[in-house]
Motif scaffolding. Structure first.
Motif, PDB file in Angstrom:
ATOM      1  N   MET A 183      23.807 -28.992 -34.207  1.00 25.02           N
ATOM      2  CA  MET A 183      22.937 -27.669 -34.521  1.00 25.02           C
ATOM      3  C   MET A 183      23.519 -26.537 -33.935  1.00 25.02           C
ATOM      4  O   MET A 183      23.316 -26.619 -32.750  1.00 25.02           O
ATOM      5  CB  MET A 183      21.340 -28.143 -34.288  1.00 25.02           C
ATOM      6  N   VAL A 184      23.553 -25.459 -34.674  1.00 24.29           N
ATOM      7  CA  VAL A 184      23.800 -24.144 -34.450  1.00 24.29           C
ATOM      8  C   VAL A 184      22.674 -23.505 -34.576  1.00 24.29           C
ATOM      9  O   VAL A 184      22.169 -23.286 -35.567  1.00 24.29           O
ATOM     10  CB  VAL A 184      25.119 -23.616 -34.955  1.00 24.29           C
ATOM     11  N   THR A 185      22.132 -22.361 -33.577  1.00 27.35           N
ATOM     12  CA  THR A 185      21.231 -21.514 -33.521  1.00 27.35           C
ATOM     13  C   THR A 185      21.793 -20.063 -33.259  1.00 27.35           C
ATOM     14  O   THR A 185      22.379 -19.719 -32.383  1.00 27.35           O
ATOM     15  CB  THR A 185      20.338 -21.933 -32.689  1.00 27.35           C
ATOM     16  N   TRP A 186      21.502 -19.395 -34.438  1.00 22.16           N
ATOM     17  CA  TRP A 186      21.657 -18.136 -34.247  1.00 22.16           C
ATOM     18  C   TRP A 186      20.596 -16.934 -34.051  1.00 22.16           C
ATOM     19  O   TRP A 186      19.441 -17.236 -34.835  1.00 22.16           O
ATOM     20  CB  TRP A 186      22.211 -17.418 -35.882  1.00 22.16           C
ATOM     21  N   TRP A 187      20.651 -16.480 -32.939  1.00 21.25           N
ATOM     22  CA  TRP A 187      19.418 -15.648 -32.481  1.00 21.25           C
ATOM     23  C   TRP A 187      19.950 -14.205 -33.130  1.00 21.25           C
ATOM     24  O   TRP A 187      20.621 -13.460 -32.389  1.00 21.25           O
ATOM     25  CB  TRP A 187      19.181 -15.758 -30.988  1.00 21.25           C
TER      26      TRP A 187
END
Length: 190
Positions: free
Chosen positions: A1-5
């Motif tokens: 999982m990649v999370t962009w903030w």
């Protein structure tokens, strides 16, 4: 999982069509900047568009996080001949084109500028290139840039997504699970 903030840059206090025009951000609310920085993952790399309002905002929240080079692909939409002009001024010049641009976003372009679809494709290329296998990325960018990615995550129309708010210094968190995008938090104000 990649999370962009996603963080929208600090306010510019401009009331014109300000896309690629390089103007400074007001970063005087240091308490808010600290709250934003404290809310973000500690070891995530920070990237920003190459416009100064995004760069200085990224500098203000970076702390000890690693920094990636500024990315031109994360710029705001380019308004072309409408850049740095008021809506009323542009409306007088070509009311039909302006109306189509805002009421039917997609392929309509201002003279010498980008359509909504142009913006989305440009930002998608940068995001896709930067998205790895897992982890977090903090990106400081612009209203249209962030909304293009919200649209991608929600699978909605450009007109629907443009009705959403993305406040200055708000946090929008989008996640890529290897198959598609999800919108976790949109326009979170700290």
């Amino acid at each position: 999982m990649v999370t962009w903030w996603w963080i929208r840059h600090g306010p510019t206090h401009r009331r014109d069509m300000n896309g690629w025009t390089d103007v400074p951000a007001d970063l005087s609310d240091t308490d808010l900047l600290r709250r934003v920085a404290d809310h973000l993952p500690e070891n995530a790399p920070v990237i920003s568009s190459d416009l100064s309002r995004a760069i200085t905002t990224a500098d203000a929240i970076q702390g000890s996080r690693p920094r990636l080079p500024h990315d031109r692909g994360l710029r705001e939409i380019h308004f072309g001949a409408w850049e740095a002009r008021t809506f009323d001024d542009v409306q007088e010049e070509d009311p039909r084109l302006v109306r189509r641009y805002w009421e039917a976003p997609g392929d309509v372009r201002p003279p010498g500028g980008e359509s909504w679809n142009d913006l989305s494709q440009r930002v998608n290329r940068s995001v896709d290139w930067l998205t790895g296998e897992a982890g977090d990325i903090i990106a400081v960018a612009h209203f249209g840039t962030i909304l293009s990615q919200v649209q991608r995550a929600l699978g909605c129309s450009a007109l629907e997504v443009m009705a959403r708010k993305i406040d200055n210094l708000s946090v929008t968190r989008l996640q890529f699970n290897g198959r598609g995008w999800d919108a976790d938090i949109i326009n979170h104000n700290l």
